[in-house]
Design a protein around this motif. Structure first.
Motif, mmCIF file in Angstrom:
data_model
loop_
_atom_site.group_PDB
_atom_site.id
_atom_site.type_symbol
_atom_site.label_atom_id
_atom_site.label_comp_id
_atom_site.label_asym_id
_atom_site.label_seq_id
_atom_site.Cartn_x
_atom_site.Cartn_y
_atom_site.Cartn_z
ATOM 1 N N GLY A 220 -6.588 -4.564 15.795
ATOM 2 C CA GLY A 220 -6.195 -5.923 16.146
ATOM 3 C C GLY A 220 -6.868 -6.943 15.259
ATOM 4 O O GLY A 220 -7.553 -6.598 14.297
ATOM 5 N N ALA A 221 -6.658 -8.194 15.620
ATOM 6 C CA ALA A 221 -7.032 -9.271 14.718
ATOM 7 C C ALA A 221 -8.537 -9.552 14.674
ATOM 8 O O ALA A 221 -9.120 -9.655 13.610
ATOM 9 C CB ALA A 221 -6.255 -10.524 15.107
ATOM 10 N N LYS A 222 -9.140 -9.689 15.838
ATOM 11 C CA LYS A 222 -10.490 -10.258 15.841
ATOM 12 C C LYS A 222 -11.553 -9.363 16.441
ATOM 13 O O LYS A 222 -11.327 -8.751 17.482
ATOM 14 C CB LYS A 222 -10.473 -11.542 16.659
ATOM 15 C CG LYS A 222 -9.687 -12.661 16.033
ATOM 16 C CD LYS A 222 -9.837 -13.812 16.960
ATOM 17 C CE LYS A 222 -9.231 -15.086 16.510
ATOM 18 N NZ LYS A 222 -9.243 -16.012 17.666
ATOM 19 N N ASP A 225 -12.942 -10.700 20.077
ATOM 20 C CA ASP A 225 -12.272 -10.334 21.341
ATOM 21 C C ASP A 225 -12.758 -8.993 21.875
ATOM 22 O O ASP A 225 -12.585 -8.687 23.049
ATOM 23 C CB ASP A 225 -10.761 -10.174 21.117
ATOM 24 C CG ASP A 225 -10.088 -11.485 20.773
ATOM 25 O OD1 ASP A 225 -10.706 -12.531 21.020
ATOM 26 O OD2 ASP A 225 -8.963 -11.449 20.250
ATOM 27 N N LYS A 226 -13.312 -8.164 20.984
ATOM 28 C CA LYS A 226 -13.584 -6.774 21.380
ATOM 29 C C LYS A 226 -15.072 -6.429 21.466
ATOM 30 O O LYS A 226 -15.413 -5.292 21.775
ATOM 31 C CB LYS A 226 -12.897 -5.804 20.395
ATOM 32 C CG LYS A 226 -11.463 -6.171 20.022
ATOM 33 C CD LYS A 226 -10.417 -5.581 20.934
ATOM 34 C CE LYS A 226 -9.080 -6.292 20.864
ATOM 35 N NZ LYS A 226 -8.093 -5.739 19.990
ATOM 36 N N GLY A 244 -7.362 -2.527 11.551
ATOM 37 C CA GLY A 244 -6.772 -3.852 11.759
ATOM 38 C C GLY A 244 -7.546 -4.946 11.053
ATOM 39 O O GLY A 244 -8.448 -4.689 10.249
ATOM 40 N N GLY A 245 -7.202 -6.183 11.400
ATOM 41 C CA GLY A 245 -7.817 -7.340 10.750
ATOM 42 C C GLY A 245 -9.326 -7.392 10.953
ATOM 43 O O GLY A 245 -10.062 -7.873 10.091
ATOM 44 N N LEU A 262 -8.281 -11.403 6.717
ATOM 45 C CA LEU A 262 -8.796 -12.026 7.936
ATOM 46 C C LEU A 262 -10.300 -11.787 8.034
ATOM 47 O O LEU A 262 -10.764 -10.682 7.758
ATOM 48 C CB LEU A 262 -8.117 -11.324 9.118
ATOM 49 C CG LEU A 262 -7.823 -12.121 10.367
ATOM 50 C CD1 LEU A 262 -6.872 -13.273 10.043
ATOM 51 C CD2 LEU A 262 -7.170 -11.212 11.402
ATOM 52 N N GLY A 317 -5.721 -7.708 2.932
ATOM 53 C CA GLY A 317 -5.432 -6.368 3.441
ATOM 54 C C GLY A 317 -4.655 -6.456 4.742
ATOM 55 O O GLY A 317 -5.104 -7.108 5.688
ATOM 56 N N LEU A 318 -3.473 -5.809 4.784
ATOM 57 C CA LEU A 318 -2.665 -5.901 5.995
ATOM 58 C C LEU A 318 -2.404 -4.547 6.668
ATOM 59 O O LEU A 318 -1.773 -4.481 7.712
ATOM 60 C CB LEU A 318 -1.325 -6.600 5.708
ATOM 61 C CG LEU A 318 -1.405 -8.075 5.286
ATOM 62 C CD1 LEU A 318 -0.013 -8.691 5.207
ATOM 63 C CD2 LEU A 318 -2.277 -8.906 6.226
ATOM 64 N N PRO A 343 -3.655 -2.659 17.037
ATOM 65 C CA PRO A 343 -3.005 -2.000 15.894
ATOM 66 C C PRO A 343 -3.908 -1.921 14.655
ATOM 67 O O PRO A 343 -4.866 -2.669 14.527
ATOM 68 C CB PRO A 343 -1.802 -2.899 15.614
ATOM 69 C CG PRO A 343 -2.188 -4.231 16.140
ATOM 70 C CD PRO A 343 -3.081 -3.985 17.309
ATOM 71 N N GLY A 345 -2.835 -2.426 11.604
ATOM 72 C CA GLY A 345 -2.365 -3.364 10.585
ATOM 73 C C GLY A 345 -1.325 -4.281 11.192
ATOM 74 O O GLY A 345 -1.108 -4.278 12.411
ATOM 75 N N VAL A 346 -0.675 -5.058 10.323
ATOM 76 C CA VAL A 346 0.362 -5.970 10.812
ATOM 77 C C VAL A 346 1.636 -5.153 11.016
ATOM 78 O O VAL A 346 2.574 -5.209 10.217
ATOM 79 C CB VAL A 346 0.553 -7.149 9.829
ATOM 80 C CG1 VAL A 346 1.579 -8.136 10.352
ATOM 81 C CG2 VAL A 346 -0.774 -7.865 9.619
ATOM 82 N N GLU A 348 4.034 -5.338 12.906
ATOM 83 C CA GLU A 348 5.306 -6.036 13.162
ATOM 84 C C GLU A 348 6.139 -6.096 11.883
ATOM 85 O O GLU A 348 7.352 -6.255 11.936
ATOM 86 C CB GLU A 348 5.050 -7.471 13.651
ATOM 87 C CG GLU A 348 4.284 -7.585 14.966
ATOM 88 C CD GLU A 348 2.766 -7.751 14.770
ATOM 89 O OE1 GLU A 348 2.253 -7.262 13.731
ATOM 90 O OE2 GLU A 348 2.111 -8.323 15.643
ATOM 91 N N ASP A 379 -0.237 -4.934 21.960
ATOM 92 C CA ASP A 379 0.264 -4.513 20.656
ATOM 93 C C ASP A 379 0.222 -3.008 20.441
ATOM 94 O O ASP A 379 1.128 -2.446 19.839
ATOM 95 C CB ASP A 379 -0.512 -5.219 19.548
ATOM 96 C CG ASP A 379 -0.106 -6.679 19.450
ATOM 97 O OD1 ASP A 379 1.107 -6.930 19.487
ATOM 98 O OD2 ASP A 379 -0.987 -7.535 19.364
HETATM 99 P P1 AMP Z 1 -5.048 -8.312 18.941
HETATM 100 O O1 AMP Z 1 -4.239 -9.200 19.817
HETATM 101 O O2 AMP Z 1 -6.427 -8.829 18.655
HETATM 102 O O3 AMP Z 1 -5.043 -6.873 19.395
HETATM 103 O O4 AMP Z 1 -4.352 -8.360 17.516
HETATM 104 C C1 AMP Z 1 -3.062 -7.895 17.290
HETATM 105 C C2 AMP Z 1 -2.528 -8.542 16.068
HETATM 106 O O5 AMP Z 1 -3.379 -8.268 14.977
HETATM 107 C C3 AMP Z 1 -1.157 -8.059 15.674
HETATM 108 O O6 AMP Z 1 -0.243 -9.109 15.817
HETATM 109 C C4 AMP Z 1 -1.319 -7.640 14.219
HETATM 110 O O7 AMP Z 1 -0.259 -8.090 13.404
HETATM 111 C C5 AMP Z 1 -2.607 -8.312 13.822
HETATM 112 N N1 AMP Z 1 -3.267 -7.608 12.705
HETATM 113 C C6 AMP Z 1 -3.564 -6.304 12.630
HETATM 114 N N2 AMP Z 1 -4.119 -6.019 11.448
HETATM 115 C C7 AMP Z 1 -4.179 -7.159 10.751
HETATM 116 C C8 AMP Z 1 -4.644 -7.505 9.444
HETATM 117 N N3 AMP Z 1 -5.158 -6.589 8.623
HETATM 118 N N4 AMP Z 1 -4.534 -8.799 9.064
HETATM 119 C C9 AMP Z 1 -4.008 -9.721 9.881
HETATM 120 N N5 AMP Z 1 -3.560 -9.459 11.117
HETATM 121 C C10 AMP Z 1 -3.633 -8.198 11.554
#
Ligand code: AMP
Length: 420
Positions: A220-222, A225-226, A244-245, A262, A317-318, A343, A345-346, A348, A379
């Motif tokens: 995931g993104a951040k 959050d975790k 992930g991000g 990110l 990096g995605l 996830p 990566g992105v 979607e 996700d």
């Molecule tokens: P979360 O809600 O924190 O679980 O984040 C989920 C989101 O993180 C999804 O919409 C993904 O597209 C996004 N995500 C995952 N990997 C990346 C990345 N490498 N860069 C940017 N966004 C990401």
């Protein structure tokens, strides 16, 4: 504590908090994913089979106290009727005359769905105020709403003889329908529905009785959050996979080049301290070693592959790369307990979905070999569903936020209200 399997609903009206907060098509308002409705069926069917009647209440979206057609629960009626195989009555106001009359007239074997609870601010108990109000005014508004919330809660309770909470997705909220209403029923007359029972079982299997090796996969993104989840898991797990991000906050903290990926720059020290804590707990941490990069955040972006700590300037990096997929998949396939949130990566965007798909497949393979796998968080659940793997993993949680808070070790208000 009362349990639903032992309770006889014969001749009783049950008010059931379900989670029908389902995605709707923007134009036709048809339900596009009925997972949550299906999740509530065992409870509703048991009530009807016993000879009781069910009054269903839920929220849908965030109408913030303003009734709006796009948030009406009437949009889920036809999906619900189809899945349940019976007709369902609908009250167009959860706390108005129609709800009271329809509930009073409800006969054994019948189902009534109430309109969106969040058409009333009383449900959440949070006043909607302009930013300019003073703290004093805020307090007065809050107190006034609390009073009205009591009346609202009493109205909901008055429709029924017993209360069932089956909305795991909102169990981490102390709202009228998820927690407060429970206080108006005696201990014998309130219980969890089958969905919450299954959710709690799955989480307790992971938290209290995990077979080793236990691998947690966080994406995931951040990172922010975790953090709490990771910290609470460290004493229990053997492997921590990070993707992930959030990866890039760790990579930057270790001195890597991350381009425009990110990154939470204020969390670099925290990332390093998490890695230290993992070491102290003998947890093996797996960070990606390579990545699929993009020249912009776009489905049509140009892509290139590099080591994870060599993202070129201007690129981001995605997704995780092939070598990482292999390393992560091997760890997953050798695990006996797996928890996945977020996830890789992105996903979607098809160009950046391969990592998440591969991890979902590895989890399914491990499950086939006997591992227990719990997937949670909107996700990762979407990724599992997209790859049609939902029945190839052990349990897919319906409540991302609630699951994370439970795993953080917090007491969820909706759970406490019935367990106490
Ligand atoms: P979360 O809600 O924190 O679980 O984040 C989920 C989101 O993180 C999804 O919409 C993904 O597209 C996004 N995500 C995952 N990997 C990346 C990345 N490498 N860069 C940017 N966004 C990401």
């Amino acid at each position: 504590m009362q349990t639903i399997d032992k309770f006889n609903f014969k001749g009783k009206k049950a008010i059931v908090r379900v989670d029908f907060n389902v995605p709707l098509d923007k134009k036709t308002f048809e339900v596009t994913d009925d997972t949550r409705i299906r999740g509530a069926l065992p409870t509703i069917k048991k009530i009807l089979k016993d000879g009781g009647s069910a009054i269903l209440m839920s929220h849908l979206g965030r109408p913030d106290g303003v009734p709006q057609d796009k948030y009406s629960l009437k949009h889920v009626l036809s999906a619900l009727q189809k899945l349940l195989g019976t007709s369902v009555k609908f009250a167009d106001d959860c706390a108005g005359e129609s709800a009271r009359t329809l509930a009073a007239e409800l006969k054994a074997g019948e189902v009534l769905l109430l309109e969106n609870l969040r058409f009333y601010l009383e449900e959440e108990g949070k006043p909607k105020l302009p930013e300019t109000v003073t703290d004093e005014e805020k307090k007065t508004a809050k107190d006034a709403l609390k009073k009205k919330q009591k009346e609202f809660t009493a109205k909901l309770a008055s429709y029924a003889d017993c209360y069932v909470n089956d909305a795991f997705g909102t169990a981490h909220r102390a709202h009228a329908s998820t927690a407060l209403v429970a206080d108006l029923f005696s201990d014998e007359n309130k219980m969890f529905g089958f969905l919450i029972v299954a959710e709690l079982d799955a989480m307790d299997k992971v938290l209290k009785a995990a077979k080793k090796p236990f691998t947690a996969i966080m994406g995931g993104a951040k990172v922010s959050d975790k953090i709490l989840v990771i910290e609470n898991l460290l004493p229990r797990i053997d492997n921590l996979i990070i993707g992930g991000g959030m990866t890039y906050t760790f990579i930057k903290a270790q001195g890597g080049k991350i381009g425009n990926s990110l990154c939470e720059v204020d969390k670099l020290d925290l990332a390093l301290s998490l890695l230290e804590k993992a070491k102290a707990n003998n947890v093996m941490v797996y960070l990606p070693v390579d990545a699929v990069n993009a020249d912009k955040f776009d489905a049509e972006a140009a892509t290139g592959k590099t080591r994870i700590d060599q993202t070129p300037d201007g690129w981001m990096g995605l997704d995780i790369g092939d070598e990482t997929i292999k390393i992560f998949s091997d760890v997953i396939k050798n695990s006996k307990t797996i928890l996945w949130n977020g996830p890789m990566g992105v996903f979607e965007m098809p160009k950046f979905a391969a990592g998440t798909t591969a991890i979902a497949r590895a989890i399914a393979d491990a499950t086939e070999k006997g591992a227990f796998s719990l997937i949670g968080g909107g996700d990762s659940v979407a990724a599992i569903n997209k790859n049609k793997l939902a029945d190839k993993v052990s349990y897919v949680s319906t409540g991302g936020g609630a699951m994370l808070e439970y795993i953080e070790g917090k007491e969820l208000p909706g759970i406490k209200a019935i367990r106490k």
